[in-house]
Write an enzyme that holds these catalytic residues in place. Structure first.
Site, PDB file in Angstrom:
ATOM      1  N   ASP A 190      10.386  -8.041   3.600  1.00  0.00           N
ATOM      2  CA  ASP A 190       9.589  -7.166   4.458  1.00  0.00           C
ATOM      3  C   ASP A 190      10.401  -6.936   5.729  1.00  0.00           C
ATOM      4  OD1 ASP A 190       7.371  -5.843   5.852  1.00  0.00           O
ATOM      5  OD2 ASP A 190       6.091  -6.748   4.320  1.00  0.00           O
ATOM      6  N   HIS A 265       8.763  -0.684   5.241  1.00  0.00           N
ATOM      7  CA  HIS A 265       8.779  -2.137   5.449  1.00  0.00           C
ATOM      8  C   HIS A 265      10.159  -2.722   5.146  1.00  0.00           C
ATOM      9  CE1 HIS A 265       4.673  -3.184   6.549  1.00  0.00           C
ATOM     10  NE2 HIS A 265       4.235  -2.274   5.703  1.00  0.00           N
ATOM     11  N   GLU A 331       2.230   1.809   3.508  1.00  0.00           N
ATOM     12  CA  GLU A 331       2.379   2.034   4.953  1.00  0.00           C
ATOM     13  C   GLU A 331       3.724   2.643   5.346  1.00  0.00           C
ATOM     14  OE1 GLU A 331      -0.474  -1.319   6.842  1.00  0.00           O
ATOM     15  OE2 GLU A 331       1.449  -2.079   6.186  1.00  0.00           O
TER      16      GLU A 331
HETATM   17  C1  ACM Z   1      -0.743  -4.106   2.735  1.00  0.00           C
HETATM   18  O1  ACM Z   1      -1.616  -4.897   3.101  1.00  0.00           O
HETATM   19  N1  ACM Z   1      -0.041  -3.422   3.630  1.00  0.00           N
HETATM   20  C2  ACM Z   1      -0.479  -3.853   1.329  1.00  0.00           C
END
Ligand code: ACM
Ligand code: ZN
Length: 764
Positions: A190, A265, A331
């Site tokens: 991440d 991410h 996101e």
């Molecule tokens: C997430 O909680 N962004 C998958």
């Protein structure tokens, strides 16, 4: 069968309130019949497995028996006291089911596959002590037939935000396996750390796995790293360690699904290889949640991004035998793509409409590569945006909407909605808990979860592979805290995904849980003692208002006051619903004599006005996601707070038009409605509120219309009462119409319907 077990449990409880049921297996087996007598495990006990493939299962049982008793299960053939592990051919058991037969003279565990044998062993182990003991090992005689409801019984763990050692990962897998969870979604990478050795790209772990240590600062407030500061916090798993963990998991029937996040991410990759971002500017590994000037997306216009990811995935799939690879997809803040000439050129050359379709292009290209390697992809529900990749499975986290949409398109889905599947949320009153990201997913909320949404027909429902809990670790940096967040909620989810939905029984589960708490205590595993918060709910019956008080805590007594004083165990004990006929505040605590916990009292004020308890009819439907306490929410005497998930009715597809029947004619001069604005949650004040009154309940006349005066640019949550005053008169019905707004200019939902939230219509 279940009934007989349940009766035994109840009888024991009647005799002494703290006794355990004889067998407290979690998840509840499909069928369990207790018999008289016990099977004693001692030095004479032998284990036999009838298929070479069952060697790993036999070792699992032998090593556990050794660790709790010192007994070495004999492997030599003997006619007495055998534990037999064997493969069968029994359609009822499917891929993971088992039959466990315990008689005084021997134990037989039968299953179609290795997995089922392991689960038979896990059930057997749950009848034995959790830690080393000198006591005799006695297994109650029983006949069990058991198999899971869902194939995907998942637990996720984020090891990027904080790193956890291979030993902790194994402990996590052990806990999963003990409760028959079979899928470990390992969130390996991440923004804040890359955690898997990739031989072709050494910078990922030399640079991307290490950051400046800001452990002493709250996640969101952590200052960004400065050039020259030593990067001392982090870690990663070598490929050898991963192979070892994968084998460890396989022995316990746990499949590890690795997640390699893309296209967002990915700040840790871009700190390691800046050429892969849109700006190609160097950046230091992130220290926490401060994203200012940080690139987080792969450049979707640069073919090197795809080459890099394919190289990485090639090494990843060598390590993980699972059918699926999780490719993230959540996101993605697409601003960098909007500003990037390469990304814009890609949009043009591929005839894409916008950046959503660029994301879809990205995922489809990766899917094609993975399919060529015999792997399937699964991604977060944002991969639906701009078009779902042809064979992708979807993990529905922003509620169930994405999962429902995907299942209707005949794609497989795994349900992980934030409520109740995010185990980084609080499980008890935040005032009494270690700091967490927010939210509230109590043990009972997890237990009550039903993974198959009503919106799906039988055929579509088959696409729901199961459910999963997610554990993000921004606020979780130690193994102790990690244990605390999953225990005992893991056990509740295990029962949701394993046991038949028809046998769900909260009280019975809570009863069995006592035995497991004892084991956690003995093993020194940190766990929540349950949710001691008292839930104070309004109940309207026959136009009267009552308050009901409830605690999830096991066998809790509730004490309360209505005079503003702090309740103690000497206060009034709650026995039945409290009738409310004047404005007051209820304060309440839950207490158990097993686990005392000094919780902060729960508190709820009730403000009585002339419409409290009256019926409300809605012209347009209330959103199923924000129903608060039902239709009477607007007349329950309870005002909402700026927390929008309680006490507020939500409307999204339409205006609010509510007609209140006062029952009898009443003298009224003032009507108001409370509304909420929460910019980040897309909730805005109504454009206007109109009040109409009726003397006969049939014909209405307008007595006022108020326009909204709260700026839609206001970013802080605000509550505003729209008040209409008029000449006092005798009326029978009131109609309130609040006109829904749209999201304002500059907002991420600009031009789209806003949410409209209302808490109470106060009538005076
Ligand atoms: C997430 O909680 N962004 C998958
Ligand atoms: Zn770009």
């Amino acid at each position: 069968m279940r009934l007989s077990f349940f009766l035994i449990a109840v009888l024991l409880v009647v005799q002494t309130t703290v006794a355990q049921p004889v067998v407290s297996i979690i998840p509840q087996p499909v069928k369990l019949e207790l018999k008289n007598g016990t099977f004693v495990i001692d030095q004479q006990t032998a284990i036999r497995y009838k298929d070479r493939n069952l060697k790993g299962a036999a070792e699992l049982l032998s090593s556990t028996i050794r660790s709790i008793s010192g007994i070495e299960l004999n492997q030599k053939s003997t006619d007495k006291k055998l534990i037999v592990l064997m493969l069968a051919n029994d359609a009822e058991l499917g891929n993971e089911g088992y039959k466990l037969s315990v008689k005084p003279e021997g134990v037989i565990i039968k299953a179609n596959r290795y997995a089922g044998v392991v689960y038979g062993i896990q059930s057997l182990l749950q009848t034995l002590p959790a830690i080393r003991t000198n006591a005799q090992l006695q297994v109650p005689c029983m006949e069990v037939t058991d198999y899971p409801r869902f194939a995907w019984r998942g637990m996720h763990l984020d090891v990027s935000r904080h790193f956890f050692s291979p030993e902790v990962i194994k402990e996590y897998i052990d806990l999963m396996a003990a409760y028959k969870m079979n899928t470990f979604h390992w969130h390996l990478v991440d923004d804040q750390g890359w955690r898997i050795e990739i031989k072709k790209y050494p910078n990922l772990t030399q640079v991307g796995a290490w950051r400046v240590d800001k452990l002493d600062t709250e996640w969101r407030s952590r200052a960004q790293a400065k050039e020259g500061e030593p990067a001392t916090y982090g870690g990663y798993y070598t490929q050898d360690q991963i192979k070892n963990i994968v084998a460890y998991a396989q022995q316990r029937n746990v499949t590890i699904v690795p997640e390699i996040e893309m296209p967002g991410h990915s700040a840790a990759v871009l700190a390691s290889y800046p050429k892969l971002s849109c700006t190609q500017q160097p950046q230091l590994p992130m220290t926490g949640g401060n994203y200012t000037n940080m690139a987080s997306n792969f450049c979707a216009g640069n073919d090197e991004s795809f080459q890099f990811l394919q190289d990485v995935l090639t090494e990843v799939i060598e390590l993980f035998p699972s059918a699926y690879v999780h490719i993230g997809g959540d996101e993605v803040e697409k601003d960098s793509w909007k500003k990037c000439i390469r990304c814009q050129a890609r949009i043009k050359s591929e005839n894409l409409k916008n950046e959503d379709e660029l994301q879809s292009y990205f995922i489809k290209r990766i899917e094609k590569f993975l399919i060529s390697k015999n792997k399937k992809i699964i991604g977060w529900d944002e991969i639906l945006e701009g078009g779902l990749a042809p064979q992708a499975a979807v993990m529905s986290w922003r509620g169930e909407t994405g999962g429902i949409e995907a299942a209707k398109m005949n794609h497989d889905v795994v349900m992980t909605p934030g409520v109740p599947c995010y185990f980084d949320h609080y499980q008890d009153d935040p005032a009494t808990e270690p700091i967490a990201i927010g939210g509230f997913n109590s043990l009972k909320r997890v237990y009550d979860y039903e993974p198959v949404p009503k919106e799906l027909n039988e055929q579509q429902a088959k696409h729901v592979l199961g459910a999963q809990a997610n554990l993000w670790t921004e606020w979780i940096s130690t193994p102790e805290h990690l244990e605390y967040m999953i225990l005992p909620r893991l056990l509740a989810l295990a029962e949701v995904v394993w046991s038949p939905g028809s046998t769900k029984d909260w009280n019975n589960f809570n009863e069995r849980l006592r035995y497991h708490f004892k084991g956690f205590d003995q093993k020194g595993l940190h766990h929540s003692k349950g949710n001691f918060k008292v839930e104070i709910k309004p109940i309207v019956r026959d136009k009267r208002l009552y308050a009901s008080l409830f605690s999830e805590a096991y066998h809790a007594e509730i004490f309360y006051t209505t005079d503003g004083t702090i309740p103690t165990t000497s206060s009034q004990k709650y026995t039945s619903e409290i009738y409310i006929d004047s404005s007051l505040t209820i304060k309440a605590i839950a207490y158990t004599n097993i686990y005392e916990k000094s919780a902060k009292p729960s508190e709820q004020s009730f403000a009585i006005h002339k419409a409290v308890g009256d019926d409300v009819v809605y012209e347009y439907p209330v959103s199923k996601y924000y129903k608060a306490d039902g239709p009477n929410t607007l007349t329950d005497g309870i005002r909402g707070t700026t927390s929008h998930d309680k006490n507020w009715l939500g409307f999204n597809d339409n205006d609010l038009m509510a007609t209140i029947d006062l029952g009898e004619t009443k003298s009224i001069h003032r009507v108001s409605i409370g509304c909420l604005q929460n910019y980040r949650a897309w909730i805005f004040m109504p454009q206007s509120v109109k009040v109409e009154i009726s003397a006969d309940g049939k014909s209405f006349i307008e007595v006022g219309i108020i326009s909204n005066k709260i700026s839609s640019d206001e970013k802080n949550s605000v509550i505003n009462d729209f008040v209409v005053e008029f000449k006092q008169q005798k009326i029978k019905s009131i109609r309130v119409t609040a006109k829904r707004n749209i999201c304002p200019k500059g907002h991420s939902g600009e031009g789209q319907p806003a949410w409209l939230f209302a808490d109470e219509v106060v009538v005076e």
